[in-house]
Design a protein around this motif. Structure first.
Motif, PDB file in Angstrom:
ATOM      1  N   THR A   1       0.813  -1.259  -0.034  1.00 11.43           N
ATOM      2  CA  THR A   1      -0.142   0.066  -0.105  1.00 11.43           C
ATOM      3  C   THR A   1       0.940   1.142  -0.036  1.00 11.43           C
ATOM      4  N   ASN A   2       1.714   1.286   0.748  1.00  6.83           N
ATOM      5  CA  ASN A   2       2.845   2.302   0.845  1.00  6.83           C
ATOM      6  C   ASN A   2       3.600   2.543  -0.369  1.00  6.83           C
ATOM      7  N   GLN A   3       3.851   1.486  -1.297  1.00  8.52           N
ATOM      8  CA  GLN A   3       4.485   1.432  -2.469  1.00  8.52           C
ATOM      9  C   GLN A   3       3.554   2.246  -3.603  1.00  8.52           C
ATOM     10  N   GLN A   4       2.170   1.968  -3.439  1.00 10.69           N
ATOM     11  CA  GLN A   4       1.071   2.443  -4.247  1.00 10.69           C
ATOM     12  C   GLN A   4       1.013   4.008  -4.021  1.00 10.69           C
ATOM     13  N   ASP A   5       0.920   4.287  -2.811  1.00 15.96           N
ATOM     14  CA  ASP A   5       0.862   5.578  -2.204  1.00 15.96           C
ATOM     15  C   ASP A   5       2.008   6.503  -2.730  1.00 15.96           C
ATOM     16  N   LEU A   6       3.158   5.835  -2.672  1.00 17.71           N
ATOM     17  CA  LEU A   6       4.342   6.674  -2.993  1.00 17.71           C
ATOM     18  C   LEU A   6       4.447   6.973  -4.481  1.00 17.71           C
ATOM     19  N   ALA A   7       3.937   6.154  -5.409  1.00 10.24           N
ATOM     20  CA  ALA A   7       3.851   6.059  -6.848  1.00 10.24           C
ATOM     21  C   ALA A   7       2.965   7.152  -6.970  1.00 10.24           C
ATOM     22  N   ARG A   8       1.749   7.092  -6.378  1.00 13.41           N
ATOM     23  CA  ARG A   8       0.639   8.362  -6.794  1.00 13.41           C
ATOM     24  C   ARG A   8       1.146   9.782  -6.331  1.00 13.41           C
TER      25      ARG A   8
END
Length: 53
Positions: A35-42
């Motif tokens: 989830t943190n990876q996804q948020d970082l990408a966003r």
């Protein structure tokens, strides 16, 4: 809160730091890490979009 204040680059930097912690503590495949990876990408995308303007 950085992203909500309009600081997408700051939010991306914060998520990048926390991703290293999540990965170290929970491992690369843990749901919180992913989830943190996804948020970082966003937030990185948001920061790029604001830089291009």
């Amino acid at each position: 809160m950085l992203g909500k204040s309009g600081d997408a680059a700051g939010a991306a930097a914060a998520f990048e730091e926390s991703l290293a912690d999540w990965t170290r503590v929970l491992g690369p495949n843990h749901p919180k890490t992913l989830t943190n990876q996804q948020d970082l990408a966003r937030w990185q995308e948001q920061a790029r979009a604001h830089t291009v303007r």
